[in-house]
Design a protein around this motif. Sequence first.
Motif: not given
Length: 59
Positions: A37-59
Amino acid sequence: MEYTTLHSIFTVILFVGFIAFVIWAYSKKRKTDFDQAANLVFEDEQKAQQKTKQESDHE
């Protein structure tokens, strides 16, 4: 039964409940759940970083 006797019994019941809660919270069985439960915050950050990386790769 007098008010003071009821008050004393209620205080003892609450104290025993508090001690049981503390033992439950600090038991070794719960450690993995709390660590996860304590590490859930960090998992959300990693998912957000992966999402922005995927969006920048598509541009």
